[in-house]
Write an enzyme that holds these catalytic residues in place. Structure first.
Site, PDB file in Angstrom:
ATOM      1  N   CYS A 132      40.334   8.020 -15.503  1.00 39.24           N
ATOM      2  CA  CYS A 132      41.439   7.830 -14.548  1.00 39.24           C
ATOM      3  C   CYS A 132      41.142   6.756 -13.495  1.00 39.24           C
ATOM      4  O   CYS A 132      41.981   5.909 -13.181  1.00 39.24           O
ATOM      5  CB  CYS A 132      41.773   9.154 -13.866  1.00 39.24           C
ATOM      6  N   HIS A 235      43.966   9.346  -6.767  1.00 38.82           N
ATOM      7  CA  HIS A 235      42.673   8.722  -6.494  1.00 38.82           C
ATOM      8  C   HIS A 235      42.900   7.450  -5.665  1.00 38.82           C
ATOM      9  O   HIS A 235      43.802   6.660  -5.963  1.00 38.82           O
ATOM     10  CB  HIS A 235      41.982   8.307  -7.799  1.00 38.82           C
TER      11      HIS A 235
HETATM   12  P1  NAP Z   1      42.137  21.582 -17.568  1.00 37.95           P
HETATM   13  O1  NAP Z   1      43.228  21.684 -16.575  1.00 37.95           O
HETATM   14  O2  NAP Z   1      40.914  22.389 -17.371  1.00 37.95           O
HETATM   15  O3  NAP Z   1      42.756  21.921 -19.022  1.00 37.95           O
HETATM   16  C1  NAP Z   1      41.959  21.988 -20.188  1.00 37.95           C
HETATM   17  C2  NAP Z   1      42.845  22.182 -21.409  1.00 37.95           C
HETATM   18  O4  NAP Z   1      42.017  22.141 -22.581  1.00 37.95           O
HETATM   19  C3  NAP Z   1      43.542  23.542 -21.455  1.00 37.95           C
HETATM   20  O5  NAP Z   1      44.810  23.397 -22.060  1.00 37.95           O
HETATM   21  C4  NAP Z   1      42.637  24.363 -22.368  1.00 37.95           C
HETATM   22  O6  NAP Z   1      43.326  25.388 -23.050  1.00 37.95           O
HETATM   23  C5  NAP Z   1      42.259  23.299 -23.372  1.00 37.95           C
HETATM   24  N1  NAP Z   1      41.060  23.659 -24.114  1.00 37.95           N
HETATM   25  C6  NAP Z   1      39.843  23.961 -23.627  1.00 37.95           C
HETATM   26  N2  NAP Z   1      38.992  24.256 -24.630  1.00 37.95           N
HETATM   27  C7  NAP Z   1      39.691  24.136 -25.781  1.00 37.95           C
HETATM   28  C8  NAP Z   1      39.397  24.314 -27.167  1.00 37.95           C
HETATM   29  N3  NAP Z   1      38.178  24.675 -27.580  1.00 37.95           N
HETATM   30  N4  NAP Z   1      40.371  24.138 -28.077  1.00 37.95           N
HETATM   31  C9  NAP Z   1      41.612  23.774 -27.674  1.00 37.95           C
HETATM   32  N5  NAP Z   1      41.970  23.583 -26.377  1.00 37.95           N
HETATM   33  C10 NAP Z   1      41.016  23.753 -25.448  1.00 37.95           C
HETATM   34  O7  NAP Z   1      41.627  20.070 -17.720  1.00 37.95           O
HETATM   35  P2  NAP Z   1      42.437  18.675 -17.511  1.00 37.95           P
HETATM   36  O8  NAP Z   1      42.245  18.175 -16.151  1.00 37.95           O
HETATM   37  O9  NAP Z   1      43.817  18.833 -18.070  1.00 37.95           O
HETATM   38  O10 NAP Z   1      41.557  17.696 -18.416  1.00 37.95           O
HETATM   39  C11 NAP Z   1      41.622  17.695 -19.821  1.00 37.95           C
HETATM   40  C12 NAP Z   1      40.894  16.457 -20.367  1.00 37.95           C
HETATM   41  O11 NAP Z   1      41.480  15.275 -19.834  1.00 37.95           O
HETATM   42  C13 NAP Z   1      39.404  16.405 -19.984  1.00 37.95           C
HETATM   43  O12 NAP Z   1      38.691  15.860 -21.079  1.00 37.95           O
HETATM   44  C14 NAP Z   1      39.391  15.476 -18.803  1.00 37.95           C
HETATM   45  O13 NAP Z   1      38.153  14.814 -18.660  1.00 37.95           O
HETATM   46  C15 NAP Z   1      40.492  14.495 -19.175  1.00 37.95           C
HETATM   47  N6  NAP Z   1      41.091  13.809 -18.024  1.00 37.95           N
HETATM   48  C16 NAP Z   1      41.560  14.488 -16.943  1.00 37.95           C
HETATM   49  C17 NAP Z   1      42.127  13.783 -15.865  1.00 37.95           C
HETATM   50  C18 NAP Z   1      42.662  14.467 -14.648  1.00 37.95           C
HETATM   51  O14 NAP Z   1      43.016  13.739 -13.700  1.00 37.95           O
HETATM   52  N7  NAP Z   1      42.724  15.798 -14.594  1.00 37.95           N
HETATM   53  C19 NAP Z   1      42.237  12.406 -15.936  1.00 37.95           C
HETATM   54  C20 NAP Z   1      41.774  11.730 -17.055  1.00 37.95           C
HETATM   55  C21 NAP Z   1      41.210  12.452 -18.101  1.00 37.95           C
HETATM   56  P3  NAP Z   1      43.271  26.944 -22.544  1.00 37.95           P
HETATM   57  O15 NAP Z   1      44.299  27.050 -21.466  1.00 37.95           O
HETATM   58  O16 NAP Z   1      43.623  27.688 -23.774  1.00 37.95           O
HETATM   59  O17 NAP Z   1      41.865  27.193 -22.065  1.00 37.95           O
END
Ligand code: NAP
Length: 329
Positions: A132, A235
């Site tokens: 990001c 950010h």
């Molecule tokens: P989050 O709010 O913690 O959500 C994680 C998601 O992944 C949930 O839907 C979870 O499902 C799912 N998940 C976890 N383990 C899994 C598995 N084994 N199989 C299938 N689904 C699974 O995290 P987030 O912020 O959305 O981030 C997700 C990804 O995007 C990460 O890799 C992060 O580094 C990247 N990212 C995030 C941002 C940001 O600003 N937040 C920016 C760029 C990139 P359940 O609800 O079933 O646990």
């Protein structure tokens, strides 16, 4: 007109939920046929609403991509992407991955549509969405590099808790330190992700390496300090740049103003500058405090703010999906 079958993996998370919103906002541009929301076993069976219809969340497993899916938007962490993106692509689905798992793989294009849209042509089934904090920086650096050739970049970031997902937001709202090592409420934490050998953090090295890859400038001199701050979304980055060539400040401002996806808020007399509070929910990158760095020759200071969950993740991923649909139709 061809319609596309789409999966959103990690649909219950911070990024996954926002991908749904962005897809809905673009529903007239994006010809979607079947929609498959996926997450872990924990959320399987729950429902999500998309375009006014309820869909049951499926558990992601080895059989998930046996059905026809054209494009899968993954945001479920690096381990999940590492394991399942190859499964999806082996079945003919193109994965757009938000995690860091594939970004530095030389076979995988790392794409910001305003910067290097042509790179998607090289995909072999996986396209990576950059970090990001990198995305919002390179959108602004690219036109300046093309014009004045960047010699060195110093990044200092002020990153929102939503960058660490729902757990990060809960730590700020509840005053806990379950996701972060220390309390984030009323604090600044100069560590994002784990430390590596050279004393930098992984987040800092991501900014350095991903910027070089996206700008196709493997030797660009870049350093970074990334800091978590008690802001929910958005950010902020101080970007200090040294160019090879001299520039007129007015020319820099008009170059940034003419860049796709960028909004300039730059007025010291009118107290106009970007702030995360006002960038939340927006898809653009906001730039202000544009001024010479008078301590070096050809130096420039910028203040760059964007919604990390939108342009930093969901919006950028959906823009890549749009580019793919254009090519596949
Ligand atoms: P989050 O709010 O913690 O959500 C994680 C998601 O992944 C949930 O839907 C979870 O499902 C799912 N998940 C976890 N383990 C899994 C598995 N084994 N199989 C299938 N689904 C699974 O995290 P987030 O912020 O959305 O981030 C997700 C990804 O995007 C990460 O890799 C992060 O580094 C990247 N990212 C995030 C941002 C940001 O600003 N937040 C920016 C760029 C990139 P359940 O609800 O079933 O646990």
């Amino acid at each position: 007109m061809k319609k596309f079958d789409i999966a959103v993996v990690g649909v219950t998370g911070m990024v996954g939920r926002t991908i749904i919103q962005v897809l809905e906002e673009k529903k007239f541009q994006l010809p979607i046929n079947n929609f498959y929301p996926m997450a872990s076993a924990k959320s399987a069976g729950s429902t999500v609403m998309f375009n006014g219809k309820d869909y049951k969340v499926e558990e992601l497993n080895d059989e998930s991509f046996d059905k026809h899916i054209d494009i899968a938007l993954f945001s479920a962490g690096g381990g999940t992407s590492m394991k399942f993106a190859p499964v999806a692509s082996s079945k003919g689905c193109i994965v757009i991955d938000n995690s860091s798992a594939w970004r530095m793989d030389y076979k995988v294009p790392l794409v910001v549509p305003e910067v290097n849209p042509g790179a998607i042509k090289r995909n072999k089934g996986i396209i990576a969405n950059p970090n990001c904090s990198t995305i919002q920086a390179v959108v602004v650096l690219k036109p300046l590099h093309d014009k004045y050739k960047i010699k060195r970049v110093v990044y200092s970031t002020y990153q929102a808790v939503s960058g660490a997902g729902l757990g990060g937001v809960n730590d700020l709202k509840e005053g806990t330190s379950r996701t972060f090592r220390y309390p984030i409420a009323g604090n600044c934490i100069p560590q994002i992700d784990a430390f590596v050998e050279n004393g930098y953090t992984k987040e800092e090295m991501k900014m350095i390496n991903e910027t070089r890859k996206i700008l196709d400038a493997p030797n660009m001199r870049i350093t970074a300090t990334t800091v978590r701050v008690p802001v929910v979304t958005g950010h902020s980055e101080s970007i200090n740049i040294e160019f090879e060539n001299n520039f007129e400040l007015e020319d820099v401002i008009s170059t940034i103003k003419n860049t796709n996806g960028v909004v300039v808020q730059n007025g010291s007399k009118s107290f106009e500058y970007p702030m995360p509070l006002f960038c939340e929910g927006k898809n653009e990158v906001f730039v202000g405090r544009i001024r010479r760095d008078e301590s070096v020759e050809n130096g420039l200071n910028l203040w760059v703010v964007a919604d990390n969950v939108r342009k930093g993740a969901a919006t950028n991923a959906v823009q890549i999906a749009e580019l793919l649909m254009e090519r596949m139709k």
